[in-house]
Every structure is written in C-alpha cells, then in structure tokens.
Design a protein around this motif. Structure first.
Motif, short mmCIF file in Angstrom:
data_model
loop_
_atom_site.label_atom_id
_atom_site.label_comp_id
_atom_site.label_asym_id
_atom_site.label_seq_id
_atom_site.Cartn_x
_atom_site.Cartn_y
_atom_site.Cartn_z
N ASP A 39 35.12 44.41 31.09
CA ASP A 39 36.07 44.37 32.21
C ASP A 39 36.93 45.63 32.23
OD1 ASP A 39 35.09 41.92 32.84
OD2 ASP A 39 36.81 40.78 32.09
N ARG A 89 37.14 48.92 34.85
CA ARG A 89 38.33 49.36 35.57
C ARG A 89 38.45 50.88 35.44
NH1 ARG A 89 44.51 47.26 34.93
NH2 ARG A 89 45.28 48.37 36.75
N THR A 142 42.68 27.53 36.91
CA THR A 142 42.70 28.27 38.17
C THR A 142 43.75 27.69 39.10
OG1 THR A 142 41.37 28.86 40.10
CG2 THR A 142 40.80 26.82 39.00
N LYS A 198 36.42 33.05 44.66
CA LYS A 198 37.32 34.20 44.59
C LYS A 198 37.63 34.53 43.12
CE LYS A 198 39.47 33.46 49.05
NZ LYS A 198 40.58 32.77 49.70
N SER A 199 37.85 33.48 42.33
CA SER A 199 38.10 33.72 40.90
C SER A 199 36.89 34.38 40.24
CB SER A 199 38.36 32.39 40.18
OG SER A 199 39.53 31.80 40.65
N ALA A 201 34.84 36.37 41.58
CA ALA A 201 34.83 37.77 41.94
C ALA A 201 35.94 38.53 41.21
CB ALA A 201 34.99 37.92 43.45
N GLN A 202 37.13 37.95 41.21
CA GLN A 202 38.28 38.66 40.65
C GLN A 202 38.18 38.82 39.14
OE1 GLN A 202 42.02 36.89 41.62
NE2 GLN A 202 43.21 38.51 40.61
N TRP A 203 37.76 37.77 38.49
CA TRP A 203 37.72 37.80 37.02
C TRP A 203 36.33 38.04 36.46
CZ3 TRP A 203 42.48 38.45 35.73
CH2 TRP A 203 43.50 37.84 36.47
N ARG A 204 35.41 38.36 37.32
CA ARG A 204 34.05 38.72 36.92
C ARG A 204 33.40 37.63 36.06
NH1 ARG A 204 32.67 44.58 35.82
NH2 ARG A 204 32.97 44.01 33.64
N ILE A 225 34.56 41.09 48.04
CA ILE A 225 35.32 41.07 46.80
C ILE A 225 34.36 41.17 45.61
CG2 ILE A 225 37.05 39.80 45.50
CD1 ILE A 225 37.70 38.31 48.05
N GLN A 226 33.17 40.63 45.82
CA GLN A 226 32.24 40.62 44.70
C GLN A 226 31.76 42.02 44.34
OE1 GLN A 226 29.23 37.76 45.61
NE2 GLN A 226 30.06 36.32 44.14
N PHE A 244 33.31 44.12 43.17
CA PHE A 244 34.12 44.54 42.02
C PHE A 244 34.75 45.90 42.22
CE2 PHE A 244 32.93 40.87 40.15
CZ PHE A 244 31.57 40.75 39.95
#
Lengths: 230, 278
Positions: free
Chosen positions: B18, B22, B162, B172-173, B175-178, B275-276, B278
């Motif tokens: 992760d 970034r 969540t 969404k989670s 996507a956001q948290w991979r 969103i996916q 990343f």
C-alpha cells in the motif's frame, strides 16, 4: 449350486410405471399392497417403503418379472440399488438367450482366476467374460477390506464377480445398469472434485443446517444379505 | 509469532505494498528511514485490533486489553488513586475507554449472531497464523497473516470494520483500502507458503456504529485477478527502488491536473470503477 438357479422371463419391456399418470396411479395401489406385506424385505415395508416399492414395480414391469422377485433381490447397499449375484446368474440362465453360465477356474490361492462363459443360443457363438483374478481383487481393494468375503470365501466371490462382469457385457439390457450387491460393497464411488464444500453456494447451504431427514428410500442395509450368500 | 513480532518483521506485507503504491518516499519514511518514528496506532486501528482479539482470540483479551473503569473522577483524591491503580494494572496493555470496549463487544456480538459469519468462524481453523514465502520474480521475502484460516486451507476469513457494510459502501472500502490486493496477496501467498491455494477469500464487514450491521462478502475472481496484477506491479516497483536505493516522492515537475473522471461529464454517476483505479 447357483447354476441350477434359473429365472424364466420372456423379455418384453412394458410401459414403465412413470410413463403416465394412470400407470403411476395404478402402480401406487400395487405398491401399497406390496408395502403392507410382511414377506417383502424391511426396506420395502410400510409407509416408508412405499417409494421403494414403486421403484421395484418399475423394474418388475420393465423386466417383465414378478414384483416379489424384484423386492427379494434388489438391495440398497451404501445408498445404491443392487442385484444379488444369484439373481443376476438366475436371470442369465433363465432368459433363454444363452446357455447356462459356466465358470472356468485356473490356479489356486493367490493365483486363483475365473472366467464366466456362456453360449449365445441364436448364433452358437461362445461368449467369454473378462477374467477375474485374485491379483485384481487385491489391487482393486476388494479383498483388502476388513470382513471382506474375498478373504473367507474367494472361490464363491470370484465366480459371482465373473458372472456379474459377464452380465454387464452380454446381458446389460436385463440388468438395467445395476451392479451386483457384492460389487457395490467392494466398489464405492470416490469423490474427485477438489474441494466440494467451498463454493459460495455450498457455504450458504451450510448456514441453515436443520438436520437432514434421513431418506428412507436410500437407507443402506448393513451389509450383503448373508442368507443370500451362504 | 505474536502480532507485534509479525508487524516488526521486515518481510513484505500487504501494507508495505500500500505504501509503495502511494509513493516510494512514503515507504522509505515508514520502513527504511533510520530516524523514523513509529506512529501510535490510531483510535480506529486500536478498535479494529480489539475486535479481532475479541472475536477470534478471546483468550488473549485480558492479557492485551485494559478497559478504563467508569465513573472515576480524577479531580478527587480517591479518583486519582483509583486511576493510578488502573494504570498499574494496565501497564503493557492497550487501554480502551468504556465506550470503546462497549463498541467492540457489540460488534463482536453482531458478528457472531450473523448466520454466515458464525458458520465460517465455527469451521475448524486457526486465527492469526503467520505465513512467509520468497517471491520468485524479485527474490523478496514476503509475509501474510490471515485473520482466520480453515484447517483445510480452503477458506480465508478477514474481519473488517467499516462505516457502511452495504454492498455499495463496502465496494468503496475495497477500492480505498485496496482489499482486492489483500485478497490476492493472501490467496497467492498462502499457495506459495503452504502449497494449498485457498478457494475463497471472505470478508466479514461490520459497521462501527449501532445497529452494528454485518455483511459477509466473498471476493470474486475479477477482484483477485485485479488485485494480483496490482500487487505484482507494486512488488516490482519496490524491488526496483530497493535495488537502486532511490525513493522518489511524487513528480518533480509541474503536472497538469483535471477533474476526476466521474465529474468530467463522461459518466453521469460516480462509478466505483473510477475509484478502483487506485
């Protein structure tokens, strides 16, 4: 011995009990009467045995033999219907298409081998079944199970198996694809799927788990009918 | 291996991926920099860990968590003494407020009351097992630690807290948290480490607030495949940075920027797919 067993049938397939609503209705009434008899084996008796009786009537109709003969010889072992070996031999001997089954035996003990042979009466051709050997019985695991009758009475078992194989090849129409009860005991299906219980559908099925109703129609009898064998 | 030892071990975990995703700079600051300061776990992280212990390893609860007693007025002398006594008792443990502990208990109860979640956690299995393997392509040592792994190795279960456990919310989670990367990393890693590839990676999602609704989701093939590609890309990037010992941040140049694709009018609603990416 078993060679004297002959079941006389005129092999004319009749419409099955599932062929029409009327036929089924009729079969149900027969089945009720059959299920109320104490002469039929336990798995055909009473309300629980009604379904089995209908299945047996279906076989009787298709093979054109007496329903009582079917219920006496069609056993449910490990959840699968199976003929007693004597019945298979009787069918072959009595159908009028073949000569009596003969058993050609060679060897002794470990080298014991048996081939079932009969003559096709219409063509005069000799029909030889596959040779069954003790080596085969060991390799297939038939003779290695505990309490296996292959250990105690190999001479009889090898003839039964040779006859069942012969019937499978030359009289499969009469056996309707059903194995002998000794075969069912010896040969059990193995699961080949990798991990059957891990699809999402399987897991969801595992969530609600009321104990499944035991299906009476498939309740196995503990082992081959000893009376039959001895 | 204890949880703290697992996290301290230098092998590559999903959270390493992760960070490198970034930027290499973020990775460097967290894992390489000799003067790095390990941040205190956030409240959300603390709550998540407490839930894991509560649901999966309840026998460790008393050893690892201390719940602050209610009604202590630390302005009074008696209150000060009571608090001091509690602090002695709580030494070395993670401190939770009474409220936080209540949340954890409610979430735990909600999970174990959910038919599917309860069924999964009742399967024979083990919590928090550490698995290591060496990645063939990069030679990097890798690790994973599934929350719950069934004894036959067929199912991995992961607990997630969540805000919104609905399918839309949890997507969404993901996507956001991979979470897709995690599903792939664990599936692939367990196959490397144990020789058995899990057939299912299953999320138990529980909402952090009343009514603590629970949903159970199995990752589909597409998610695992996409996650695998992403994980391999991140791992390759990490290997490259390590080899060159170069840890760049974002771009050094001026970059053009525009509206996010979902606002630019090409699509009418905010699609998850955007969103996916990343």
């Amino acid at each position: 011995m078993t060679d004297s067993t002959a079941i006389t049938t005129t092999y004319v397939a009749q419409p099955g009990v599932f062929s029409s609503a009327i036929a089924f209705d009729e079969a149900q009434r027969f089945a009720k009467a059959l299920a109320s008899s104490t002469l039929v084996p336990q798995q055909y008796q009473g309300q629980q045995g009604l379904g089995n009786c209908i299945v047996a009537l279906g076989f009787a109709r298709r093979m054109n033999i007496d329903p009582l003969m079917v219920v006496q010889n069609l056993h449910v072992i490990h959840g699968r219907p199976s003929w007693s070996s004597q019945f298979i031999i009787g069918l072959i001997n009595g159908c009028g298409r073949f000569s009596l089954l003969r058993y050609e035996i060679t060897g002794k003990g470990e080298t014991l081998a048996c081939t079932a042979v009969a003559t096709d009466l219409a063509s005069g051709q000799e029909l030889r079944g596959p040779e069954v050997t003790m080596t085969m019985a060991k390799k297939e695991g038939w003779a290695t199970k505990s309490n296996s009758k292959w250990l105690t009475m190999p001479e009889l078992m090898i003839r039964y198996r040779a006859a069942a194989f012969w019937g499978r090849l030359y009289a499969s129409d009469m056996l309707l694809g059903i194995q002998s009860q000794e075969e069912v005991v010896d040969i059990q299906p193995v699961s080949v799927s990798e991990s059957p219980a891990t699809s999402v559908a399987d897991l969801n099925a595992a969530i609600a788990k009321p104990a499944p109703e035991p299906a009476p129609a498939l309740e196995p009898i503990p082992a081959a009918d000893d009376d039959e064998l001895f | 291996m204890e949880n703290a030892d697992y996290h301290a071990h230098p092998a590559i975990s999903k959270s390493h991926l992760d960070l490198i995703a970034r930027s290499p700079l973020h990775y460097w600051a967290r894992f390489i920099d000799e003067k790095r300061i390990i941040p205190e776990p956030s409240a959300a992280h603390r709550l998540g860990s407490a839930l894991h212990t509560h649901v999966l390893e309840l026998h460790k609860w008393d050893r690892e968590y201390a719940v602050a007693p209610d009604g202590i007025d630390r302005r009074t002398k008696a209150g000060k003494e009571a608090w001091a006594a509690f602090e002695v008792d709580a030494a070395g443990k993670t401190m939770l407020s009474r409220d936080e502990a209540d949340h954890v208990m409610h979430m735990g109860r909600a999970i174990l009351s959910h038919p599917a979640a309860a069924m999964l956690l009742n399967l024979p299995g083990e919590a928090e097992t550490t698995h290591m393997w060496t990645d063939g392509a990069t030679g990097l040592e890798c690790k994973c630690r599934p929350d719950w792994l069934t004894s036959d190795g067929a199912i991995v279960v992961d607990l997630k807290t969540t805000e919104d456990a609905s399918p839309t919310g949890f997507r969404k989670s993901i996507a956001q948290w991979r979470y897709g990367v995690q599903a792939a990393w664990y599936t692939f890693g367990l196959e490397q480490a144990t020789g058995t590839r899990p057939m299912q990676f299953i999320f138990i999602a529980v909402e952090k607030k009343p009514p603590y609704a629970v949903a159970v989701y199995a990752a589909d093939e597409q998610m695992i495949e996409h996650g695998m590609k992403t994980a391999m890309r991140d791992l390759a990037k990490l290997a490259e940075c390590k080899a060159a010992d170069r840890w760049p941040g974002y771009s050094d140049q001026i970059e053009m920027i525009s509206l996010p694709a979902w606002m630019s009018g090409s699509k009418t609603t905010q699609p998850i797919e955007e969103i996916q990416e990343f």
